[in-house]
Design an enzyme around this catalytic site. Structure first.
Site, PDB file in Angstrom:
ATOM      1  N   GLU A 197      22.554  34.195  45.517  1.00 38.17           N
ATOM      2  CA  GLU A 197      23.262  32.566  45.859  1.00 38.17           C
ATOM      3  C   GLU A 197      24.480  33.643  46.317  1.00 38.17           C
ATOM      4  O   GLU A 197      25.108  34.181  46.365  1.00 38.17           O
ATOM      5  CB  GLU A 197      22.904  32.236  44.634  1.00 38.17           C
TER       6      GLU A 197
ATOM      7  N   ASP B 282      26.486   2.181  53.345  1.00 40.37           N
ATOM      8  CA  ASP B 282      27.571   1.921  51.845  1.00 40.37           C
ATOM      9  C   ASP B 282      28.144   0.773  52.012  1.00 40.37           C
ATOM     10  O   ASP B 282      28.110   0.132  50.971  1.00 40.37           O
ATOM     11  CB  ASP B 282      28.921   2.216  53.073  1.00 40.37           C
TER      12      ASP B 282
ATOM     13  N   LYS C  38      28.495  32.516  46.840  1.00 41.71           N
ATOM     14  CA  LYS C  38      29.727  32.436  45.178  1.00 41.71           C
ATOM     15  C   LYS C  38      30.463  31.327  46.153  1.00 41.71           C
ATOM     16  O   LYS C  38      31.200  31.390  47.420  1.00 41.71           O
ATOM     17  CB  LYS C  38      29.868  34.007  44.874  1.00 41.71           C
TER      18      LYS C  38
ATOM     19  N   CYS D 298      68.042  47.816  36.071  1.00 40.21           N
ATOM     20  CA  CYS D 298      67.251  46.191  35.450  1.00 40.21           C
ATOM     21  C   CYS D 298      67.993  45.101  36.317  1.00 40.21           C
ATOM     22  O   CYS D 298      68.818  45.346  36.017  1.00 40.21           O
ATOM     23  CB  CYS D 298      67.121  46.152  34.054  1.00 40.21           C
TER      24      CYS D 298
ATOM     25  N   CYS E 272      69.436  42.452  33.251  1.00 35.41           N
ATOM     26  CA  CYS E 272      70.030  42.878  32.338  1.00 35.41           C
ATOM     27  C   CYS E 272      71.038  44.640  32.383  1.00 35.41           C
ATOM     28  O   CYS E 272      72.173  44.589  31.584  1.00 35.41           O
ATOM     29  CB  CYS E 272      69.271  43.573  31.088  1.00 35.41           C
TER      30      CYS E 272
ATOM     31  N   CYS F 246      66.578  41.930  26.721  1.00 37.96           N
ATOM     32  CA  CYS F 246      66.654  42.212  28.366  1.00 37.96           C
ATOM     33  C   CYS F 246      66.013  40.478  28.606  1.00 37.96           C
ATOM     34  O   CYS F 246      65.085  39.787  27.697  1.00 37.96           O
ATOM     35  CB  CYS F 246      65.876  42.562  29.148  1.00 37.96           C
TER      36      CYS F 246
ATOM     37  N   ASP G 138      33.530  28.389  45.886  1.00 39.33           N
ATOM     38  CA  ASP G 138      35.014  29.061  45.599  1.00 39.33           C
ATOM     39  C   ASP G 138      35.373  27.460  45.097  1.00 39.33           C
ATOM     40  O   ASP G 138      36.383  27.076  45.310  1.00 39.33           O
ATOM     41  CB  ASP G 138      36.045  29.548  46.891  1.00 39.33           C
TER      42      ASP G 138
ATOM     43  N   TYR H   4      24.255  26.006  39.501  1.00 41.54           N
ATOM     44  CA  TYR H   4      23.357  27.136  39.612  1.00 41.54           C
ATOM     45  C   TYR H   4      23.036  28.133  38.446  1.00 41.54           C
ATOM     46  O   TYR H   4      22.002  29.420  38.660  1.00 41.54           O
ATOM     47  CB  TYR H   4      24.253  28.799  40.384  1.00 41.54           C
TER      48      TYR H   4
ATOM     49  N   LYS I  48      31.994  40.718  47.669  1.00 42.53           N
ATOM     50  CA  LYS I  48      32.767  40.079  47.651  1.00 42.53           C
ATOM     51  C   LYS I  48      33.027  39.989  49.575  1.00 42.53           C
ATOM     52  O   LYS I  48      32.887  41.931  49.505  1.00 42.53           O
ATOM     53  CB  LYS I  48      34.399  40.329  46.933  1.00 42.53           C
TER      54      LYS I  48
ATOM     55  N   CYS J   1      61.977  48.645  32.086  1.00 35.79           N
ATOM     56  CA  CYS J   1      63.841  48.819  31.142  1.00 35.79           C
ATOM     57  C   CYS J   1      63.696  48.494  29.684  1.00 35.79           C
ATOM     58  O   CYS J   1      62.751  47.878  29.292  1.00 35.79           O
ATOM     59  CB  CYS J   1      63.994  47.618  31.407  1.00 35.79           C
TER      60      CYS J   1
END
Length: 666
Positions: A111, A31, A113, A403, A406, A427, A115, A222, A309, A421
């Site tokens: 592949e 580095d 997935k 509601c 209101c 409202c 996030d 991808y 998923k 409502c």
């Protein structure tokens, strides 16, 4: 010339070291040595600005400040993926593919997935030209300066890359970098970030690119997108992208059957926890590009891809109370207020209870110990109650009858799950929600005016419907909280500019129930102006393509309301667009009106998208699959055998692109 050679040599060397470190994970210098060479390059560039190069590795340290991120139209739409949660879903998907393609041998690319935050990066002649966020799929924000600071994103490519193409992927924040950022915040007494995905997404919209450069963001790529790309399969595209210098994860795999897809899923469902970044599933794609083109797209997703998923993470916590929210249509949504708990990388305090039926079905009660998971890894939801831990004095939940905003008595329409409502014009959340919808990006797209400001304007008595926006004065807005003269000026200018928004977007902005973007476009195109829509009968509306009873009835009810008619009359007087601007129309002719075309194969003079536009611009409609309603099939080379067989069976005329040209020239 010696200076230029020195500069170029240093740039090439540093770009190669960046690639070795951030893409290959095989650094060849320390580095300290890298930083020394980078400082040498920065000093030389400062002394010789005449040799400026936008692709220099020094741009990665950032420094450019972006006050407003320009909205850019995607040349190629960024679709979302259909999700599956079981292997049966994937089997059904494979059957649908085979039904369209016929008896062909399918390969799949699997592949992980990732996030993160979706990004599309444009390269021209091997140089990074622009990076745009996904946005709504049709347009996104230009975040080029910030993307250039991410070390794993190549600024210059190598090898046999095309002259112009886009590559898509996810901007992610690896766990180690996320934890380091949070530790630094904790040490200075600041609140830590909630999860890696949101932090990565938020980083892309920081105004100072030097701040973005400090964050350990990564980019996993991808998908290649463009015309005449030198690839015949998805897996080959991944290999090519690696050769050109992109960071493409090595976990992807080419498989020959759906059984091998399941093996890949089973392996990564266990081993995903060993990865240095978040992943929530597997993306399965039909490998062959020819078959992808044959399968095409639905209105939202490619038919040739499916996201599987992983089972959502589940936690146990206590339900402290239930509150009720009112949406812009008056729909009531019950919300569970939970004892805070860590779930899938975030602190969860609230979860949706959906409606009264769901509460009754699960017998959810205040004080219960509940099981919570993230539906699709996004929205927390209660999936069950631990009855063994229920308190003896527990009482069944009584759904509200009035509601919460209101106090109007709620109604429930037969056949619908939600309570409503009915106080549509009195409202507050409904009024505010309609104005917020009106100003939103997909509607009137008013710059300088956000949802919080709408609430402030309403609470200050300055607006009670979206027509009131056009009477606002800068002097009225300046006293509002967090509002200064410049921001007030921007708000007024944004409202003025919205008068140029095209009619189909205005129609969507009105907030007619069930009239989304697509329906608004169809109604606008068919009727041309608001008065024709307002005077249409229910039978007239139903005869419009893809307009059913429910939508037609909703449109009729909207225009039967005098308040709505008065608001539209006011908007007309202010100059809002309520008719199609024929000058901006892409319509060339109506020579194909009433005909449905299906496009299949590869063409010489058109891209498939251009051919579909030509059909629509001449009044025709593009069908996704061949049926008895199809009038013509336009066939290129490599037409799918299943489509050819079906067209012949149904005796549908098959045209080549030259015959199609003669048809529209006529």
């Amino acid at each position: 010339m010696d200076i230029l050679n020195t500069l170029q040599s240093l740039r090439n060397e540093l770009n190669q070291h960046n690639y070795n470190y951030y893409v290959l994970d095989k650094p060849t210098i320390s580095d300290f040595e890298f930083d020394t060479k980078l400082k040498q390059l920065q000093d030389l560039e400062m002394k010789h600005p005449e040799f400026f190069d936008e692709n220099s590795p020094t741009v990665r340290v950032g420094g450019a400040v972006t006050k407003n991120f320009e909205t850019i139209q995607h040349e190629y739409r960024m679709y979302s993926l259909d999700n599956s949660y079981s292997k049966d879903d994937l089997l059904d998907w494979e059957k649908r593919c085979q039904k369209i393609l016929g008896d062909v041998s399918l390969e799949f690319t699997c592949e992980l997935k990732y996030d993160g935050a979706s990004i599309s990066i444009l390269y021209e002649n091997g140089s990074l030209k622009r990076a745009v966020t996904r946005g709504d799929g049709f347009q996104g924000d230009d975040v080029t300066n910030n993307i250039k600071t991410i070390k794993s994103v190549p600024i210059r490519l190598k090898g046999d890359y095309p002259d112009k193409f886009e590559i898509r992927g996810e901007i992610i924040l690896p766990f180690a970098g996320f934890e380091k950022m949070n530790q630094d915040l904790i040490e200075i007494g600041e609140t830590p970030y909630s999860n890696p995905r949101n932090t990565a997404s938020g980083s892309l919209k920081l105004q100072n690119s030097a701040e973005v450069a400090k964050r350990p963001l990564d980019c996993l790529l991808y998908t290649l997108v463009g015309n005449n790309l030198p690839i015949s399969s998805q897996f080959q595209g991944l290999q090519k992208a690696r050769e050109w210098g992109f960071k493409v994860p090595n976990e992807s795999k080419l498989v020959k059957s759906i059984e091998e897809v399941f093996e890949f899923i089973n392996y990564w469902d266990i081993h995903r926890h060993d990865l240095p970044y978040e992943t929530d599933g597997v993306v399965v794609k039909v490998n062959q590009v020819q078959y992808q083109e044959e399968l095409g797209y639905t209105s939202k997703s490619p038919r040739w891809a499916m996201a599987y998923k992983f089972k959502a993470e589940q936690v146990v916590t206590t339900l402290n109370s239930i509150s009720y929210q009112v949406g812009r249509t008056g729909a009531i949504t019950p919300v569970a207020n939970l004892e805070p708990v860590q779930l899938a990388g975030t602190i969860v305090k609230r979860a949706s209870l959906h409606n009264a039926d769901q509460i009754e079905k699960l017998d959810i009660r205040i004080g219960d110990t509940v099981f919570v998971e993230k539906g699709g890894e996004i929205i927390p939801k209660i999936i069950g109650v631990n009855l063994d831990e229920r308190r003896p004095d527990s009482q069944p939940t009584q759904y509200i009858t009035h509601c919460p905003e209101c106090n109007t008595e709620l109604i429930r329409i037969e056949g619908e799950a939600n309570h409503y409502c009915p106080n549509f014009y009195g409202c507050p959340p409904q009024i505010i929600g309609r104005i917020q919808h009106y100003i939103s990006r997909k509607a009137m797209d008013i710059d300088g005016l956000g949802g919080e400001t709408v609430t402030l304007l309403y609470n200050a008595g300055l607006v009670s419907n979206y027509a009131d926006l056009y009477e606002l004065k800068k002097e009225q807005v300046i006293p509002l909280e967090r509002m200064a003269e410049k921001s007030a000026e921007n708000l007024i200018n944004g409202i003025e500019k919205s008068k140029k928004i095209p009619f189909e977007s205005v129609l969507y902005a009105l907030g007619i129930r069930y009239v989304g973007e697509t329906v608004a476009k169809k109604l606008a195109k068919h009727y041309k102006n608001i008065d024709a829509i307002a005077s249409a009968t229910i039978m007239d509306l139903i005869l419009v393509d893809e307009i059913g009873d429910k939508i037609a009835q909703s449109v009729i009810q909207f225009f039967e309301n005098n308040s709505n008619v008065e608001i539209i009359d006011r908007l007309k007087r202010y100059g809002v667009q309520f008719e199609i601007n024929e000058a901006n129309s892409t319509t060339v002719s109506d020579v194909l009106k009433g005909s449905i075309f299906v496009v299949s194969g590869v063409f010489e003079t058109y891209s498939r998208d251009d051919l579909k536009k030509a059909i629509e611009n001449n009044g025709g409609k593009v069908g996704s699959s061949i049926s008895s309603k199809t009038n013509y099939v336009i066939a290129g080379s490599n037409m799918g055998p299943a489509k050819l067989d079906k067209a012949n069976q149904l005796k549908i005329p098959i045209l080549d692109e030259y015959e199609f040209n003669k048809m529209i020239d006529a």
